[in-house]
Design an enzyme around this catalytic site. Structure first.
Site, PDB file in Angstrom:
ATOM      1  N   ASP A 231      -5.542   4.969  10.026  1.00 45.85           N
ATOM      2  CA  ASP A 231      -6.963   5.129   9.681  1.00 45.85           C
ATOM      3  C   ASP A 231      -7.491   3.885   8.971  1.00 45.85           C
ATOM      4  OD1 ASP A 231      -6.658   7.647  10.616  1.00 45.85           O
ATOM      5  OD2 ASP A 231      -6.714   8.631   8.656  1.00 45.85           O
TER       6      ASP A 231
ATOM      7  N   GLU B 117      -8.863  14.000  14.908  1.00 46.85           N
ATOM      8  CA  GLU B 117      -8.347  14.229  13.545  1.00 46.85           C
ATOM      9  C   GLU B 117      -9.090  15.424  12.956  1.00 46.85           C
ATOM     10  OE1 GLU B 117      -7.849  11.217  10.653  1.00 46.85           O
ATOM     11  OE2 GLU B 117      -6.719   9.877  11.971  1.00 46.85           O
TER      12      GLU B 117
ATOM     13  N   HIS C 114       0.813  -1.220   0.000  1.00 47.27           N
ATOM     14  CA  HIS C 114       0.000   0.000   0.000  1.00 47.27           C
ATOM     15  C   HIS C 114       0.844   1.266   0.000  1.00 47.27           C
ATOM     16  CE1 HIS C 114      -3.379  -2.547   0.085  1.00 47.27           C
ATOM     17  NE2 HIS C 114      -4.232  -1.560   0.252  1.00 47.27           N
TER      18      HIS C 114
HETATM   19  P1  FAD Z   1       4.273  -1.864   1.941  1.00 44.87           P
HETATM   20  O1  FAD Z   1       3.760  -0.776   1.089  1.00 44.87           O
HETATM   21  O2  FAD Z   1       4.213  -3.223   1.411  1.00 44.87           O
HETATM   22  O3  FAD Z   1       5.754  -1.532   2.428  1.00 44.87           O
HETATM   23  C1  FAD Z   1       6.059  -0.263   2.933  1.00 44.87           C
HETATM   24  C2  FAD Z   1       7.533  -0.174   3.295  1.00 44.87           C
HETATM   25  O4  FAD Z   1       7.811  -1.021   4.397  1.00 44.87           O
HETATM   26  C3  FAD Z   1       8.472  -0.622   2.189  1.00 44.87           C
HETATM   27  O5  FAD Z   1       9.644   0.125   2.288  1.00 44.87           O
HETATM   28  C4  FAD Z   1       8.730  -2.071   2.524  1.00 44.87           C
HETATM   29  O6  FAD Z   1       9.942  -2.544   1.998  1.00 44.87           O
HETATM   30  C5  FAD Z   1       8.746  -2.008   4.041  1.00 44.87           C
HETATM   31  N1  FAD Z   1       8.286  -3.232   4.673  1.00 44.87           N
HETATM   32  C6  FAD Z   1       7.112  -3.868   4.496  1.00 44.87           C
HETATM   33  N2  FAD Z   1       7.037  -4.918   5.327  1.00 44.87           N
HETATM   34  C7  FAD Z   1       8.178  -4.931   6.030  1.00 44.87           C
HETATM   35  C8  FAD Z   1       8.710  -5.774   7.037  1.00 44.87           C
HETATM   36  N3  FAD Z   1       8.021  -6.811   7.504  1.00 44.87           N
HETATM   37  N4  FAD Z   1       9.930  -5.491   7.531  1.00 44.87           N
HETATM   38  C9  FAD Z   1      10.637  -4.447   7.084  1.00 44.87           C
HETATM   39  N5  FAD Z   1      10.194  -3.624   6.133  1.00 44.87           N
HETATM   40  C10 FAD Z   1       8.979  -3.862   5.618  1.00 44.87           C
HETATM   41  N6  FAD Z   1      -0.251   5.474   7.193  1.00 44.87           N
HETATM   42  C11 FAD Z   1      -0.411   5.991   8.416  1.00 44.87           C
HETATM   43  O7  FAD Z   1       0.563   6.147   9.152  1.00 44.87           O
HETATM   44  N7  FAD Z   1      -1.644   6.354   8.871  1.00 44.87           N
HETATM   45  C12 FAD Z   1      -2.761   6.159   8.138  1.00 44.87           C
HETATM   46  O8  FAD Z   1      -3.853   6.476   8.580  1.00 44.87           O
HETATM   47  C13 FAD Z   1      -2.633   5.586   6.856  1.00 44.87           C
HETATM   48  N8  FAD Z   1      -3.698   5.356   6.089  1.00 44.87           N
HETATM   49  C14 FAD Z   1      -3.543   4.780   4.872  1.00 44.87           C
HETATM   50  C15 FAD Z   1      -4.676   4.523   4.096  1.00 44.87           C
HETATM   51  C16 FAD Z   1      -4.559   3.923   2.874  1.00 44.87           C
HETATM   52  C17 FAD Z   1      -5.795   3.628   2.070  1.00 44.87           C
HETATM   53  C18 FAD Z   1      -3.272   3.607   2.378  1.00 44.87           C
HETATM   54  C19 FAD Z   1      -3.119   2.993   1.032  1.00 44.87           C
HETATM   55  C20 FAD Z   1      -2.133   3.886   3.116  1.00 44.87           C
HETATM   56  C21 FAD Z   1      -2.254   4.471   4.376  1.00 44.87           C
HETATM   57  N9  FAD Z   1      -1.153   4.746   5.171  1.00 44.87           N
HETATM   58  C22 FAD Z   1      -1.319   5.278   6.413  1.00 44.87           C
HETATM   59  C23 FAD Z   1       0.215   4.537   4.682  1.00 44.87           C
HETATM   60  C24 FAD Z   1       0.729   3.182   5.120  1.00 44.87           C
HETATM   61  O9  FAD Z   1       0.972   3.161   6.499  1.00 44.87           O
HETATM   62  C25 FAD Z   1       2.041   2.870   4.451  1.00 44.87           C
HETATM   63  O10 FAD Z   1       1.931   2.999   3.081  1.00 44.87           O
HETATM   64  C26 FAD Z   1       2.490   1.458   4.811  1.00 44.87           C
HETATM   65  O11 FAD Z   1       3.825   1.313   4.494  1.00 44.87           O
HETATM   66  C27 FAD Z   1       1.698   0.471   4.050  1.00 44.87           C
HETATM   67  O12 FAD Z   1       1.791  -0.787   4.653  1.00 44.87           O
HETATM   68  P2  FAD Z   1       2.011  -2.046   3.731  1.00 44.87           P
HETATM   69  O13 FAD Z   1       1.900  -3.208   4.635  1.00 44.87           O
HETATM   70  O14 FAD Z   1       1.137  -2.033   2.552  1.00 44.87           O
HETATM   71  O15 FAD Z   1       3.531  -1.801   3.356  1.00 44.87           O
END
Ligand code: FAD
Length: 514
Positions: free
Chosen positions: A154, A267, A91
């Protein structure tokens, strides 16, 4: 022997690792309990929620657990220029979980590896997998134990490892700090392939480096998360302001109060003073039956208005009049436009899954899968009025085709030993511009506008940081980390000399998506 096979596979591509369709060759070379996918089966790893980039990995590894991850990293470290990226739920917006021609580790396949409740000196914690989705952590903790983590995002279809690699913020962070302030232990497979347990007292450099460490120190395979008793119910309330200074005064008042003397969630967002279905008045009501009465907006209302969003936790056994009284006591201190208030009562789990419902709607309307050129910033309290004047009141005054969030956070709730870079002031604001391109400006227009906003912040010397940073130059990263730059680089070098930060590769290359 098997690792050597992978070496040869990649060397034969003349140094620059390229996707290789031979699944069995790669699979055998690392000898995993899990699986290795190549070719079309890696498609999921070549895109992310942002939808702005498409980058092909060499292979997508679905590990069975930490041992598989360790083997994959050790194998990768023997290959010049090979990179490894953990993918949580993908994400990210700007390809942060992708790697060009490298190995992507799909952390979702490890979701079930850890789920254990601990009682340590009377406090409860849950050990969960780095690849677990927060929404599953929530529902399992509440239904089995009546307990829940304290600090959220969120939207909860994000992995534990993904948000801990950034910060993880939402309306509870003013009280409990971000999610990275609410974990006490991690298991990490470092860039050397070592499976290491770390905490504030055990391998603290790895622990703090990895929190907010952008996936640059190693791969988080387990996290120990603080829990608290979960409330049954939430009263979710929105109130509207015409004046930015009154909105910020009230928001800052609420986040600065002691526990028990404020709401449980704070918020806010900016919306347009018109009837636009996405950007305007209809974005405010929580209760569609009562709608939004624009006739109440004072004449002073400008092109944009401000909505403060708060929530109050309670138990089912609490008498309604007790809840009403407590909420009224807090609201009476605020200066919102009288009559422009909307509220609903819902269960705690429903409240935390509120964006999931929006996702379901957006998917039904076909807008969820369109690109998301989102921009997240942390902006110092000292600059937020300037930001409002220039960005909200001018640059985005007609809306962006999605939410424009703004709410204050307290620096003292963040641990300055982590890798996250923050503005200097005690109160700073999270600003999130979240367009859905099918409802607003084109991708190119949104990307250009984001760039214009960031360049304006730099030119005006604002005390700000990009959240979920994705700079494309060393200069950008150095400016981002500021005084923390040396610490970040030194820490990283000690845990990740080769595999994730492969020779010739570095953080800039991995996140620089040209
Ligand atoms: P990915 O996108 O898969 O990875 C993100 C990063 O973390 C990359 O650098 C990846 O290499 C690294 N990573 C992933 N897993 C691991 C692991 N196990 N160990 C080490 N590194 C790792 N963020 C907020 O803080 N607050 C919010 O309210 C919020 N709302 C959101 C709402 C939506 C609809 C979306 C799409 C995003 C939102 N985000 C929010 C952002 C979100 O927290 C970050 O984009 C987060 O990184 C996404 O998590 P993911 O599991 O999809 O990670």
């Amino acid at each position: 022997m098997r690792i050597a096979y992978l070496d040869r596979t990649v060397h034969e591509t003349d140094g620059e690792p390229k996707p290789n369709g031979d699944v069995s060759a790669i699979s055998k070379s690392i000898d995993l309990q899990g699986s290795v996918e190549t070719g079309d089966k890696t498609t999921i790893a070549s895109k992310d929620f942002g939808g702005l980039y498409s980058i092909k990995p060499l292979a997508l590894i679905k590990p069975a657990g930490s041992d598989d991850i360790s083997r994959a990293i050790k194998a990768a470290s023997r290959i010049p220029r090979m990179t490894v990226a953990a993918r949580g739920n993908g994400h990210s917006i700007n390809g942060q979980a992708m790697t060009n021609g490298g190995l992507v580790i799909d952390m979702r396949s490890t979701e079930e590896n850890h789920f254990r409740l601990l009682n340590i000196n009377g406090s409860f914690f849950i050990d969960v997998s780095g690849g677990a989705l927060w929404e599953n952590v929530l529902t399992r903790c509440v239904s089995r134990f009546g307990l829940a983590p304290r600090s959220w995002t969120d939207y909860l279809s994000l992995t534990v490892g993904g948000t801990l690699s950034n910060a993880g913020v939402s309306g509870q962070a003013f009280r409990y700090g971000p999610q990275i302030s609410n974990v006490t232990e991690l298991e990490i497979v470092t860039g050397k392939g070592d499976i290491t347990v770390c905490s504030e007292t055990r391998n603290p450099e790895l622990f703090f480096g990895s929190l907010g460490g952008l996936g640059q120190f190693g791969i988080i395979t387990r996290a120990r998360v603080k829990l608290q008793p979960a409330p049954d119910m939430v009263r979710w309330i929105r109130v509207v302001y015409t004046e930015f200074d009154e909105f910020t005064r009230d928001a800052e008042f609420l986040v600065s109060r002691d526990d028990g003397e404020s709401f449980d969630y704070v918020e806010g967002f900016v919306f347009c003073n018109n009837d636009d279905p996405v950007n305007g008045w209809p974005a405010v009501p929580l209760d569609p039956v009562h709608g939004f009465n624009p006739g109440i907006i004072p004449q002073t209302g400008a092109s944009v208005l401000y909505c403060l969003e708060v929530a109050f936790h309670y138990q089912k056994v609490d008498h309604p009049s007790t809840v009403d009284k407590a909420v009224a006591g807090l609201l009476k201190r605020l200066r919102f436009v009288e009559g422009l208030k909307s509220q609903v009562d819902l269960s705690y789990v429903e409240f935390l899954l509120r964006v999931k419902r929006a996702e379901e709607q957006a998917k039904a309307n076909g807008i969820w899968d369109a690109p998301h050129p989102w921009l997240n910033l942390f902006i110092s309290k000292s600059n937020i009025v300037d930001f409002d004047q220039t960005v909200f009141k001018k640059m985005v005054k007609d809306g962006i085709g999605g939410p424009m969030l703004i709410y204050p956070l307290m620096r003292s709730k963040w641990d300055n030993r982590t890798s996250v870079a923050l503005p200097d002031s005690e109160i700073f604001y999270l600003v999130a511009l979240l367009p859905f391109v099918s409802r607003g400006p084109s991708v190119e227009e949104s990307v250009a506008q984001n760039r214009e906003i960031v360049e304006w912040c730099i030119k005006e010397g604002l005390d700000f940081k990009l959240y979920l940073p994705h700079y494309q130059s060393k200069e950008g990263w150095k400016r981002h980390f500021g005084d923390q730059w040396t610490r970040f680089v030194e820490r990283k070098a000690s845990f990740d000399p080769m595999a994730i930060l492969a020779p010739g590769q570095n953080i800039f290359k991995r996140t620089h998506l040209s």
